[in-house]
Design an enzyme around this catalytic site. Structure first.
Site, PDB file in Angstrom:
ATOM      1  N   GLU A   1      98.743  84.033 -20.108  1.00  0.00           N
ATOM      2  CA  GLU A   1      99.672  85.013 -19.520  1.00  0.00           C
ATOM      3  C   GLU A   1     101.074  84.854 -20.121  1.00  0.00           C
ATOM      4  O   GLU A   1     101.753  85.836 -20.420  1.00  0.00           O
ATOM      5  CB  GLU A   1      99.703  84.961 -17.986  1.00  0.00           C
ATOM      6  CG  GLU A   1      99.666  83.625 -17.290  1.00  0.00           C
ATOM      7  CD  GLU A   1      98.288  83.031 -17.130  1.00  0.00           C
ATOM      8  OE1 GLU A   1      97.724  82.622 -18.155  1.00  0.00           O
ATOM      9  OE2 GLU A   1      97.795  82.933 -15.988  1.00  0.00           O
TER      10      GLU A   1
ATOM     11  N   ARG B   1      75.671  78.197 -29.322  1.00  0.00           N
ATOM     12  CA  ARG B   1      76.263  76.866 -29.518  1.00  0.00           C
ATOM     13  C   ARG B   1      77.778  76.969 -29.600  1.00  0.00           C
ATOM     14  O   ARG B   1      78.501  76.183 -28.992  1.00  0.00           O
ATOM     15  CB  ARG B   1      75.781  76.272 -30.850  1.00  0.00           C
ATOM     16  CG  ARG B   1      74.446  75.633 -30.785  1.00  0.00           C
ATOM     17  CD  ARG B   1      74.132  74.985 -32.133  1.00  0.00           C
ATOM     18  NE  ARG B   1      72.725  74.622 -32.180  1.00  0.00           N
ATOM     19  CZ  ARG B   1      72.108  74.182 -33.258  1.00  0.00           C
ATOM     20  NH1 ARG B   1      72.778  74.043 -34.385  1.00  0.00           N
ATOM     21  NH2 ARG B   1      70.827  73.863 -33.216  1.00  0.00           N
TER      22      ARG B   1
ATOM     23  N   LEU C   1      72.636  69.922 -34.478  1.00  0.00           N
ATOM     24  CA  LEU C   1      73.276  70.687 -33.395  1.00  0.00           C
ATOM     25  C   LEU C   1      74.671  71.212 -33.749  1.00  0.00           C
ATOM     26  O   LEU C   1      75.481  71.470 -32.872  1.00  0.00           O
ATOM     27  CB  LEU C   1      73.369  69.854 -32.104  1.00  0.00           C
ATOM     28  CG  LEU C   1      72.038  69.383 -31.519  1.00  0.00           C
ATOM     29  CD1 LEU C   1      72.287  68.511 -30.303  1.00  0.00           C
ATOM     30  CD2 LEU C   1      71.162  70.561 -31.137  1.00  0.00           C
TER      31      LEU C   1
ATOM     32  N   ARG D   1      76.498  76.565 -37.588  1.00  0.00           N
ATOM     33  CA  ARG D   1      76.518  76.974 -39.001  1.00  0.00           C
ATOM     34  C   ARG D   1      76.725  78.484 -39.073  1.00  0.00           C
ATOM     35  O   ARG D   1      75.836  79.237 -39.433  1.00  0.00           O
ATOM     36  CB  ARG D   1      75.221  76.542 -39.684  1.00  0.00           C
ATOM     37  CG  ARG D   1      75.111  75.058 -39.766  1.00  0.00           C
ATOM     38  CD  ARG D   1      74.375  74.514 -40.945  1.00  0.00           C
ATOM     39  NE  ARG D   1      74.795  73.149 -41.247  1.00  0.00           N
ATOM     40  CZ  ARG D   1      74.627  72.110 -40.447  1.00  0.00           C
ATOM     41  NH1 ARG D   1      74.027  72.273 -39.289  1.00  0.00           N
ATOM     42  NH2 ARG D   1      75.054  70.913 -40.780  1.00  0.00           N
TER      43      ARG D   1
ATOM     44  N   LEU E   1      61.609  68.993 -21.603  1.00  0.00           N
ATOM     45  CA  LEU E   1      62.976  69.025 -21.077  1.00  0.00           C
ATOM     46  C   LEU E   1      63.209  70.321 -20.279  1.00  0.00           C
ATOM     47  O   LEU E   1      63.852  70.311 -19.234  1.00  0.00           O
ATOM     48  CB  LEU E   1      63.975  68.908 -22.238  1.00  0.00           C
ATOM     49  CG  LEU E   1      65.410  68.603 -21.849  1.00  0.00           C
ATOM     50  CD1 LEU E   1      65.496  67.366 -20.979  1.00  0.00           C
ATOM     51  CD2 LEU E   1      66.281  68.434 -23.102  1.00  0.00           C
TER      52      LEU E   1
HETATM   53  N1  LIG Z   1      60.883  75.763 -28.882  1.00  0.00           N
HETATM   54  C1  LIG Z   1      62.101  75.278 -28.801  1.00  0.00           C
HETATM   55  O1  LIG Z   1      63.074  75.999 -28.530  1.00  0.00           O
HETATM   56  C2  LIG Z   1      62.265  73.822 -29.030  1.00  0.00           C
HETATM   57  C3  LIG Z   1      63.457  73.188 -28.697  1.00  0.00           C
HETATM   58  C4  LIG Z   1      63.504  71.802 -28.812  1.00  0.00           C
HETATM   59  C5  LIG Z   1      62.386  71.133 -29.292  1.00  0.00           C
HETATM   60  N2  LIG Z   1      61.294  71.814 -29.651  1.00  0.00           N
HETATM   61  C6  LIG Z   1      60.123  71.134 -30.183  1.00  0.00           C
HETATM   62  O2  LIG Z   1      59.505  70.414 -29.138  1.00  0.00           O
HETATM   63  C7  LIG Z   1      58.858  69.269 -29.697  1.00  0.00           C
HETATM   64  C8  LIG Z   1      59.208  68.028 -28.940  1.00  0.00           C
HETATM   65  O3  LIG Z   1      60.602  67.846 -28.912  1.00  0.00           O
HETATM   66  P1  LIG Z   1      61.218  67.133 -27.668  1.00  0.00           P
HETATM   67  O4  LIG Z   1      60.188  66.193 -27.116  1.00  0.00           O
HETATM   68  O5  LIG Z   1      62.548  66.611 -27.989  1.00  0.00           O
HETATM   69  O6  LIG Z   1      61.377  68.279 -26.647  1.00  0.00           O
HETATM   70  P2  LIG Z   1      62.027  68.295 -25.255  1.00  0.00           P
HETATM   71  O7  LIG Z   1      60.985  68.596 -24.271  1.00  0.00           O
HETATM   72  O8  LIG Z   1      63.177  69.189 -25.385  1.00  0.00           O
HETATM   73  O9  LIG Z   1      62.666  66.850 -24.933  1.00  0.00           O
HETATM   74  C9  LIG Z   1      61.917  65.716 -24.674  1.00  0.00           C
HETATM   75  C10 LIG Z   1      62.691  64.515 -25.199  1.00  0.00           C
HETATM   76  O10 LIG Z   1      63.776  64.237 -24.333  1.00  0.00           O
HETATM   77  C11 LIG Z   1      63.573  62.969 -23.716  1.00  0.00           C
HETATM   78  N3  LIG Z   1      64.028  63.090 -22.328  1.00  0.00           N
HETATM   79  C12 LIG Z   1      65.061  62.418 -21.791  1.00  0.00           C
HETATM   80  N4  LIG Z   1      65.253  62.789 -20.535  1.00  0.00           N
HETATM   81  C13 LIG Z   1      64.328  63.706 -20.239  1.00  0.00           C
HETATM   82  C14 LIG Z   1      64.013  64.440 -19.064  1.00  0.00           C
HETATM   83  N5  LIG Z   1      64.736  64.303 -17.932  1.00  0.00           N
HETATM   84  N6  LIG Z   1      62.971  65.302 -19.101  1.00  0.00           N
HETATM   85  C15 LIG Z   1      62.255  65.468 -20.230  1.00  0.00           C
HETATM   86  N7  LIG Z   1      62.503  64.794 -21.365  1.00  0.00           N
HETATM   87  C16 LIG Z   1      63.528  63.925 -21.378  1.00  0.00           C
HETATM   88  C17 LIG Z   1      62.110  62.668 -23.877  1.00  0.00           C
HETATM   89  O11 LIG Z   1      61.888  61.290 -23.834  1.00  0.00           O
HETATM   90  P3  LIG Z   1      60.377  60.666 -23.834  1.00  0.00           P
HETATM   91  O12 LIG Z   1      59.874  60.820 -25.216  1.00  0.00           O
HETATM   92  O13 LIG Z   1      60.545  59.278 -23.424  1.00  0.00           O
HETATM   93  O14 LIG Z   1      59.602  61.450 -22.819  1.00  0.00           O
HETATM   94  C18 LIG Z   1      61.847  63.270 -25.246  1.00  0.00           C
HETATM   95  O15 LIG Z   1      62.363  62.450 -26.284  1.00  0.00           O
HETATM   96  C19 LIG Z   1      59.273  69.225 -31.150  1.00  0.00           C
HETATM   97  O16 LIG Z   1      58.210  69.742 -31.920  1.00  0.00           O
HETATM   98  C20 LIG Z   1      60.471  70.124 -31.223  1.00  0.00           C
HETATM   99  O17 LIG Z   1      60.584  70.725 -32.486  1.00  0.00           O
HETATM  100  C21 LIG Z   1      61.198  73.138 -29.528  1.00  0.00           C
END
Ligand SMILES: NC(=O)c1ccc[n+]([C@@H]2O[C@H](COP(=O)([O-])OP(=O)(O)OC[C@H]3O[C@@H](n4cnc5c(N)ncnc54)[C@H](OP(=O)(O)O)[C@@H]3O)[C@@H](O)[C@H]2O)c1
Length: 364
Positions: free
Chosen positions: A59, A190, A210, A213, A301
């Site tokens: 403002e 982002r 993250l 870009r 997640l």
């Molecule tokens: N489609 C999409 O938009 C997208 C986005 C992100 C990832 N992905 C794909 O999903 C696959 C797996 O990736 P991601 O396992 O990182 O996916 P995610 O489901 O996003 O995250 C799970 C990861 O976060 C950890 N984590 C920590 N706190 C958590 C909580 N409260 N709840 C759930 N998880 C928690 C998990 O640990 P633990 O291993 O100990 O369980 C695991 O390393 C990959 O192939 C990736 O490319 C896709």
């Protein structure tokens, strides 16, 4: 709607559009658009938005932008000015001193204690005040308002689904299932967030750092938050190895201390089954002044956030490509669409992103 109201709405629309470009860069305070208009000629004499890190008040910048032409003019603001001390002295004082005749606001202060105070202070000084309930002004500050009222950031969560309902490949080296337009959509989200969050496994599998870009917005990335789980983090991935100056916060649990590169902050938060408690993670981000959080999640997640009722807006990118049977299904049981319907999400928007689509959901 009266002529005066539709005029006010038009100028508030302009102010909100101006300020939207500032989202994700204005620090812990609100993002405000401000315009000084000559009411008789309907001419803009000055305008401003909250500058980077909220270093000054929009403002006041708009008043200064008029180069002294404030007497008898109308000031349009997307948010009511503060009549109390914040990071700055009350904004109402210089508005009164500038001789502004009318102040039109698109939203009241979200803090109930202060809502309406700014307009009252202006009215007491003889200024005509108008409050228009203006949706673009509300949207502009949903992050700030959520943090002030709930002590946590506004959470937008994005998940991409392949045509066959998978949320990831689960192994490194595979291309993203969605195209360039959808990638730009993600980059814009982002850029408009104060912090971006991802699970640890994803950071490794996709080697995703993250960062934003987008030409001209590279410096925009806010805090990068990685939720560590039960596995060790590979410190060689781009996210940790590249020196970017953009801070990284890794959240782990007390029973799993992590020693990472200097420069990567590690915080331990109590949780269950090796996962930090999301509510407490969000409260920590709220304490740090994060207004808008963009979560880029895979299946697990996303489920944790949805089950915890911690998603304010959900973006589902429907990718045209398939991943195949080796992929990770987006829903732990059944279809992802059924899961979000059960969680009472309703579709509020749908857009074409080149070969892909994005559907946006909110809990109504
Ligand atoms: N489609 C999409 O938009 C997208 C986005 C992100 C990832 N992905 C794909 O999903 C696959 C797996 O990736 P991601 O396992 O990182 O996916 P995610 O489901 O996003 O995250 C799970 C990861 O976060 C950890 N984590 C920590 N706190 C958590 C909580 N409260 N709840 C759930 N998880 C928690 C998990 O640990 P633990 O291993 O100990 O369980 C695991 O390393 C990959 O192939 C990736 O490319 C896709």
């Amino acid at each position: 709607m009266t002529d005066a109201e539709s005029t006010h709405r038009r100028w508030l629309d302009v102010a909100a559009r101006l300020a939207t470009s500032g989202l994700g860069s204005t620090g812990t305070g609100p993002t405000v658009g401000a315009i000084v208009v000559d009411p008789s000629r309907q001419l803009v004499l000055g305008r401003a938005v909250t500058p980077p890190r909220g270093a000054e008040q929009a403002e006041l910048l708009a008043l200064a932008d008029t180069k002294g032409l404030t007497e008898g003019r109308t000031l349009y603001l997307t948010l009511e000015p503060a009549a109390h001390y914040t990071a700055f002295p009350p904004a109402t004082d210089p508005i009164i001193a500038a001789g502004i005749a009318r102040v039109v606001v698109g939203a009241l202060d979200p803090d109930r204690v202060h809502a309406g105070e700014g307009l009252r202070a202006l009215a007491d000084a003889g200024i005509e005040t108008v409050h228009v309930t203006h949706e673009p002004s509300r949207l502009l500050n949903e992050g700030y308002a959520t943090r002030v009222t709930k002590g946590r950031p506004f959470v937008s969560l994005k998940i991409a689904l392949s045509r066959d309902g998978m949320a990831g490949y689960g192994r490194p080296g595979e291309p993203l299932p969605f195209g360039a337009e959808a990638q730009r959509f993600v980059a814009r989200e982002r850029a408009a967030a104060d912090a971006v969050m991802s699970g640890a496994a994803r950071a490794e599998i996709e080697d995703n750092d993250l960062r934003v870009r987008l030409s001209g917005l590279e410096g925009r990335a806010g805090l990068r938050v990685i939720l560590a789980g039960t596995r060790d983090l590979d410190q060689r991935i781009e996210l940790f190895a590249a020196v970017s100056g953009i801070p990284i916060l890794v959240v782990t649990t007390p029973d799993r201390p992590l020693a990472l590169w200097r420069g990567v902050e590690v915080v331990a938060i109590e949780g269950r089954r090796g996962h930090p408690e999301l509510r407490h993670v969000l409260a920590l981000l709220g304490e740090r002044g994060i207004n808008r959080l963009f979560v880029e999640s895979g299946a697990r997640l996303a489920e944790s956030f949805i089950a915890g009722e911690l998603v304010d807006r959900l973006h589902v990118i429907d990718a045209a490509r398939e991943i195949g049977r080796s992929g990770i299904p987006a829903a732990l049981l059944g279809r992802f669409d059924d899961r979000i319907a059960a969680a009472r999400f309703s579709e509020v928007d749908r857009r074409v992103l080149g070969e892909d689509n994005v559907r946006t959901f909110e809990r109504l």
